[in-house]
Scaffold this motif. Sequence first.
Motif, short mmCIF file in Angstrom:
data_model
loop_
_atom_site.label_atom_id
_atom_site.label_comp_id
_atom_site.label_asym_id
_atom_site.label_seq_id
_atom_site.Cartn_x
_atom_site.Cartn_y
_atom_site.Cartn_z
N SER A 180 33.33 50.42 53.08
CA SER A 180 32.10 50.48 52.30
C SER A 180 31.96 49.25 51.41
O SER A 180 32.86 48.90 50.65
N VAL A 182 30.24 49.05 48.84
CA VAL A 182 30.30 49.50 47.45
C VAL A 182 31.75 49.56 46.97
O VAL A 182 32.10 49.03 45.92
N GLY A 183 32.62 50.19 47.77
CA GLY A 183 34.03 50.28 47.41
C GLY A 183 34.67 48.91 47.30
O GLY A 183 35.40 48.62 46.34
N LEU A 186 33.46 47.10 44.11
CA LEU A 186 34.10 47.61 42.89
C LEU A 186 35.54 47.09 42.79
O LEU A 186 35.99 46.70 41.72
N THR A 187 36.25 47.11 43.91
CA THR A 187 37.64 46.64 43.90
C THR A 187 37.73 45.20 43.41
O THR A 187 38.54 44.87 42.53
N PHE A 190 36.98 44.50 39.66
CA PHE A 190 38.15 44.70 38.81
C PHE A 190 39.09 43.50 38.90
O PHE A 190 39.59 42.99 37.90
N ILE A 298 26.31 45.90 43.62
CA ILE A 298 27.43 46.47 42.91
C ILE A 298 28.03 45.46 41.92
O ILE A 298 28.39 45.81 40.79
N PRO B 252 28.83 56.42 48.28
CA PRO B 252 28.58 55.07 47.76
C PRO B 252 27.58 55.08 46.60
O PRO B 252 27.73 54.30 45.66
N LEU B 255 29.18 56.53 43.33
CA LEU B 255 30.09 55.60 42.66
C LEU B 255 29.39 54.76 41.61
O LEU B 255 29.99 54.36 40.61
N THR B 256 28.10 54.49 41.87
CA THR B 256 27.34 53.68 40.92
C THR B 256 27.33 54.33 39.54
O THR B 256 27.32 53.65 38.52
N GLU B 259 30.30 53.26 37.49
CA GLU B 259 30.22 51.90 36.99
C GLU B 259 29.31 51.82 35.77
O GLU B 259 29.62 51.14 34.81
N ASN B 260 28.20 52.56 35.85
CA ASN B 260 27.24 52.47 34.76
C ASN B 260 27.69 53.24 33.52
O ASN B 260 27.12 53.09 32.45
N TRP B 268 38.43 50.92 34.29
CA TRP B 268 38.73 50.47 35.64
C TRP B 268 39.52 51.48 36.46
O TRP B 268 39.30 51.62 37.65
N VAL B 271 37.08 53.90 37.88
CA VAL B 271 36.26 53.28 38.92
C VAL B 271 37.09 53.09 40.20
O VAL B 271 36.61 53.34 41.31
N MET B 272 38.36 52.68 40.03
CA MET B 272 39.22 52.48 41.21
C MET B 272 39.46 53.82 41.91
O MET B 272 39.51 53.89 43.14
N ALA B 275 36.51 54.36 44.00
CA ALA B 275 36.50 53.48 45.17
C ALA B 275 37.48 53.95 46.23
O ALA B 275 37.22 53.85 47.43
N VAL B 278 35.94 56.54 48.49
CA VAL B 278 35.00 56.10 49.52
C VAL B 278 35.70 55.25 50.58
O VAL B 278 35.34 55.27 51.75
#
Lengths: 357, 304
Positions: A180, A182-183, A186-187, A190, A298, B252, B255-256, B259-260, B268, B271-272, B275, B278
């Motif tokens: 993805s 998105v994933g 995000l990774t 970071f 993202i 997906p 997940l947003t 983040e927001n 983090w 968030v990880m 992630a 997904v």
Amino acid sequence: MSDAPLCGIARPRLDCDQEGAYGRRCVQTSLRGDTPNITTPGAVAIRPKATRRSAPSSWERLRHAWRRYHTEYLIFLALMAPNLILIAVFVYRPLFLNIYYSTLNWSLGSSTAIRVGLGNYIEWFTDPQSWTVLEVTAIFTVVTVGGSMVIGLALALVLNERLHFAAFARATVFAPYVLSGVGVGLTWLFIFDPAYGVLGQILRSLGGASPQWYLSSPWALAMVMIVYVWKNLGYTAVIYLAGLQAISHEVLEAADVDGASASRKLFSVKLPLLSPTTMFLVVTLMLSSLQSFDIIQIMTQGGPFGGTTTLMYEVYHDAFVNGRIGYSSTAAVILFVILFVMTFFYMRFVERKVTYQ
Amino acid sequence: MSTATRTASTGAAPGAGPRPEMPPAQRSVPRWVRHLFAGYLPLIIATLVIGLPLLWLILSSFKTQGEILTNTIHWLPGSLYFGNFSTAFTIVPFARVFLNSVIVTVIGAGIKVILAIISAYALVFVRFPLKKTIFMLILVALMVPAQISIVPNYVLVAALGGVNTYWGIIVPTLGTAFGTFLLRQQFLMFPTAVAEAAEIDGASHWTRMVHIVMPMRRSAIATLALIYIVLEWNEYIWPLVIVNDPNHMTLPVGLTLLENNEPGSTAWGVVMAGAVLVIVPILLVFIVLQKHIVTGLTQGAVKG
């Protein structure tokens, strides 16, 4: 009509039909199975029958065909209809509707729209921001396509050596392509975090400092391009690998016999032979780069200050953040024209089929 | 075949076979040096560059906030800490979101595969006068970029009440030009004899499709299904615009929300964790079925 006598493979009995759907007579094939004899008398008997069928006028043929096959035609339509309707409604209709919407001043959710003719296009082409968007799009596309091609080719050359561990490496390199966006975004967000990301920490331990990946436009653009290449590299490498494996051994052996060096072989033999693969990759990678969205949305949301806003991102942003449907459709039409011109030139190229083998 | 018996130059063809004499230009550098610097070293670097970020993602999802917000790198989490996952679940209804993703993927990919099978079957095995034209329409649709149709499709689906519904997410992406094209190629290579034999035998189209064509092309169909599962699971832009209620989001999109959640100092670890949810399912599918996925996604590309 294909060569009928090949039928005998599994059940020779099936071939024998006094008046089959094709109106042909019993086809005799060897009952021994695997090697049907093409020259049996039965097979020859088909030919005159086939030619006689094509004799009547086209209109008569059509009428005849309908009388004979109308159930077939109805079955065909029934099977194709769902897919064709979906494609018509959700692929073709938007294409033309975009052009219509682009002549409107229309806010998202509003029930009224004002016709503005080419107003949106005039606004788009006179807005300095549009040229920034085109510039970002061009840089993003050229760098991601060029980067993936060069690194992908180098990787393919190494993978082609078939060293131990190459199969594992090939799978690993390909993996991000199926993950993805998105994933992945995000990774990497970071990893790039200037304060706590691992990249910044490594840079600091080496005595450097982390660039402001999030806040300064050239760094933000560099960041999304790095992640994009990282994610899509495996695709390029695997396509190039397949291209390399299709090069015949004789050609390379001939080069060996002539005493060509490795670099000479690469530039004078392999690259020219790979040119159809290269052309295919240039076009498909450009098309997908021009449409990339996930990672930008993202990681930067087009920012900072439009520094990562590509044309595709502008289409989304104008419509669903700014709520300007008409203006967004204008950008979509411009994007489509660019994509269409590229596809067109690629098709022309494929027709000419530049190959050396 | 062992590497010792093959030609060792950087550019030599695989399977070129053992040759007693090396060309003079390549004899100067020892074989192991070439193997190391033009073979293993770049291979290992590439594997690390691709693999380490994924490993880092998984490791980080188990780290405490203290291990993440620090100036010295903690490579490994001190212990298996599940706090990030539980926090993520309080911010986003992940159980629901995960289920949404599964439903959308299964139904979406399932319908697409069925549509591709029946369309390709019709194009190859059923008589119709305008087949070439219809196939061209599908080919052209394959080249129309899906991304630029989001606005008109949004306007239509929203008007029909499809915002925040499963059908709103699934239906607009169902038209299957790619799958039809792929399976048509496969069906064209179907042994004509078998197809004709079945027809002469009086088998109906249904019997021929389900009992003869599909079983003989099951690996192509399975590959297509796999590709659609991956694409559907990762689909982002369309679910993003058509859904705004967290209870209808796919992974997906959900997940947003993570983040927001905290602008400025992002959590983090949380968030990880999101992630991981997904990425890992598809990563596992890929590890098991990587050969099929790679061939499926790159099929037909080299023919030009």
